[in-house]
Design a protein around this motif. Structure first.
Motif: not given
Lengths: 312, 419
Positions: B99-119
């Motif tokens: 994914l690119g940065p501009d795609q991420i917010p909408q998928y986060v808003k819809n609950g489709s992505l899991a955070p990857v901070d720990k990676v």
């Protein structure tokens, strides 16, 4: 309307079931049952893949449906939003204007070509194939080619206009020219289908009618106006309905040639539906647009039926 | 009439099938299967090389992580959001996706992505800060950067020579000065894609950022592009367009260099070009005529460039294995290998992709000016609203201020409706 075929040796015509006794009409004959069995698979597919999704779209249009699958019932909110959405009004106006340009253009082009082909005897099949060829071409390919033809700087049309010391004309960049330009592309791409149907209609008109008119002294225009055209009316009605529906569904050519521009001058209802559903993931709103489009096309088709396709 | 009915129902059906059948997807609880599916796109332009590269990644990853079956599925760039939307709405889709940065917010808003901070956490300091910020939404990182892109200026030396211009224009003022000379030589100055289907990240937004402006207000709840910087950027564009310094075909052009006036040698320069664009024109213009420069400078020098990151589907049945794959792909060795094969740059400060030639070196130099855009869940809709207004300004239907004010009004209305 239920119909029943005459038994062998009968008149060979089709008789309305209403003329039979109630008891006989209520019972299915073996042949009718067999017919139903043959139709059943298609009927089931039609229900599953046409009517069920449409019912789904109706339900979707009453919800705020999210990409994640979460949804909430919002009744007619999507429809009230549509009524006040400036973009919806604009895209509706674009669609109606396009329809007004495209339908007469395509019908006249199809009818003209069909009349010409009807006169041609030498290599009629070849010419029929040539005119039908654009229909089997991909609309995307056709749109790319026509985009080049219309190009403001290096297009074929402007090249020709340049030779005549005219232009250049920005066919796709000017709001007043963009819809006629796209309509020409779509008409070129699609007229072959209607042409074939009209040609078949022309060939089914008994020659004796035209010969009788000739004997009565009718000239070619009068023969066309008073014999050919009335005989062709059912076919013409079909072509008119098909092309009108086609016009209301315009999307691909606009997507490829202009992206809906300039300034949304070629942004149709289906384009808006596509953007709402697949670009902005606003599925409920997109469904509402689809259903409004469905209602508009249905009403227009019924009006056309009343005006052109009277059952006589 | 049956045909007519079926034709009337066709668009409705097409849409409803996509939306409703996708919604009937499997949403059962995840279970560890040891299998990870990745949706990858042609990040390496050569199709065969791309396929071979990812096949090797599959082998290397499986060798390093026995018991995990990795499947990299190649997808086209075209309509990727539509496909992802259909997949996510059915609770399906791949385990890992690019994914690119501009795609991420909408998928986060819809609950489709899991955070990857720990990676990324253990190696966080090794990444370009901008790359991580761009992939972060609501304080959480949603994609691990595996490459970084940059766009910059691309000049046709032959056309500049024809106009007697020896130093390629690098600032707005130099472009304005060069335009009459190029016009006299029968050439347009600046390529531009104003099609509503062309992303504004590659046309208007870089100019807006160069003028010191921004698309959204700091809280992302209002449009800010109609402020003086935006008006300055659009005025710059409209004056070039009315002088003929931007080709008329710009109104319908998408961002495909071969189809654009720049690719056809009708215009002297582009300002948001990629290494792939440079390669394409090298074959048609001749290597000697291709000049890669730094990003344009208005009030400041900015080039659009963004990280590409691997994200994890929140509905994945094997999130652990998916995270293992992310960890594998952000290793310096993999980042350099991907950069070498694709021509993209490294998002890591401790792993540079060796420049193959002078062109690649220039793009690497331009990376310091990279700005990844302004992520917002409504970014795409705002682009559509604004693109039409930019066309209105270019075609003289509205003044730049009117066009931007109208766009801002529509954008504010849209942003206020965001639920």
């Amino acid at each position: 309307m239920t119909t029943t075929l005459d038994p062998p040796g009968g008149t060979g015509g089709v008789r309305p079931a209403g003329r039979l006794s109630g008891r006989r009409a209520g019972r299915l004959s073996g042949r009718s049952r067999a017919g139903l069995l043959f139709v059943a698979p298609m009927l089931v597919l039609f229900i599953v893949f046409r009517f069920v999704p449409v019912a789904g779209a109706v339900l979707l249009s009453l919800t705020d449906y999210r990409l994640s699958g979460q949804w909430s019932f919002i009744a007619v909110e999507n429809y009230t939003r549509l009524l006040s959405d400036k973009m919806f009004h604009e895209s509706l106006a674009v669609t109606l204007t396009y329809t007004v340009i495209f339908v007469p253009l395509t019908v006249l082009l199809s009818l003209g070509t069909a009349l010409l082909l009807h006169q041609v005897v030498w290599r009629r099949g070849f010419f029929r194939g040539v005119f039908f060829l654009p229909y089997v071409t991909s609309i995307v390919l056709a749109a790319v080619i026509w985009k080049w033809i219309y190009d403001a700087e290096s297009g074929l049309l402007n090249g020709i206009l340049g030779v005549l010391s005219l232009g250049p004309v920005d066919f796709l960049g000017r709001a007043e020219l963009v819809l006629p330009s796209i309509a020409v592309t779509s008409a070129w791409k699609g007229f072959g289908y209607s042409m074939l149907i009209l040609l078949a209609g022309l060939q089914s008109i008994p020659r004796s009618y035209l010969e009788a008119a000739m004997i009565d002294g009718a000239d070619s225009w009068q023969r066309f106006r008073y014999v050919t055209l009335p005989q062709l009316r059912p076919v013409l009605f079909f072509v008119l309905v098909i092309e009108t529906i086609q016009a209301f569904q315009v999307f691909d050519a606009m997507y490829v040639m202009t992206g809906g521009g300039p300034v949304r001058s070629s942004y149709s209802l289906v384009y808006m539906l596509y953007d709402s559903g697949f670009k902005y993931f606003d599925f409920g709103y997109a469904s509402a647009i689809g259903l409004v489009l469905f209602a508009i096309v249905l009403v227009v088709s019924l009006v056309q039926r009343r005006l052109v396709g009277r059952d006589d | 009439m049956k045909t007519s009915v079926s034709r009337i129902l066709a668009p409705l059906t097409a849409f409803a099938v996509a939306a409703t059948l996708a919604a009937c997807g499997d949403s059962s609880e995840s279970s560890s299967t040891g299998s990870v599916t990745v949706w990858m796109y042609p990040v390496i332009a050569d199709e065969q090389a791309n396929t071979a590269y990812w096949a090797q990644v599959e082998k290397d990853f499986e060798a390093a992580n026995s018991g995990t079956d990795l499947k990299v599925e190649q997808q086209p760039w075209a309509n990727r959001d539509q496909k992802l939307a259909a997949a996510f709405s059915g609770g399906k889709g791949p385990d890992v996706l690019l994914l690119g940065p501009d795609q991420i917010p909408q998928y986060v808003k819809n609950g489709s992505l899991a955070p990857v901070d720990k990676v990324v956490e253990p190696v966080k300091s090794s990444f370009l800060p901008g790359a991580l910020t761009a992939l972060t939404t609501d304080g959480k990182l949603y994609a691990a950067p595996i490459y970084h892109t940059i766009t910059t200026t691309l000049y046709n030396k032959k056309l500049l020579d024809k106009a007697g211009i020896t130093t390629p224009p690098q600032t707005w003022d130099e472009i304005k000065a060069a335009a009459p000379k190029l016009k006299a030589a029968g050439v347009a100055t600046l390529d531009y894609s104003a099609s509503p289907e062309a992303t504004l990240n590659l046309n208007f937004y870089p100019l807006l950022w160069q003028a010191g402006g921004s698309v959204f207000s700091a809280d992302g709840k209002k449009a800010a592009f109609n402020e003086p910087a935006g008006v300055e950027a659009l005025t710059f564009l409209t004056s070039l367009y009315s002088e003929g310094a931007i080709p008329k075909s710009g109104l319908t052009n998408g961002n495909v260099i071969a189809d654009q006036a720049l690719g056809k040698q009708q215009v002297a320069m582009g300002f948001t070009n990629t290494p792939a664009d440079a390669k394409t024109v090298t074959t048609t213009w001749g290597a000697g005529n291709v000049v890669v420069g730094m990003p344009l400078e208005g009030k400041k020098r900015v080039g659009f460039g963004l990280p590409g990151g691997l994200a994890v589907n929140a509905a994945s049945k094997n999130i652990e294995a998916a995270e293992k794959f992310l960890t594998f792909m952000i290793e310096p060795k993999q980042v350099v290998a991907l950069g070498t094969a694709s021509g993209f740059l490294s998002p890591r400060t401790d792993a540079k992709v060796p420049a193959k030639d002078a062109q690649a070196e220039k793009f690497a130099d331009a990376l310091q000016y990279a700005f990844p855009g302004e992520p917002n869940p409504a970014a795409r809709q705002v682009m559509s609203l604004l693109a039409a207004e930019i066309q209105a300004a270019l075609t003289g239907k509205k003044t730049p201020q009117q066009a931007l004010d109208d766009g801002a009004k529509a954008a504010d209305d849209l942003l206020s409706r965001q639920r």
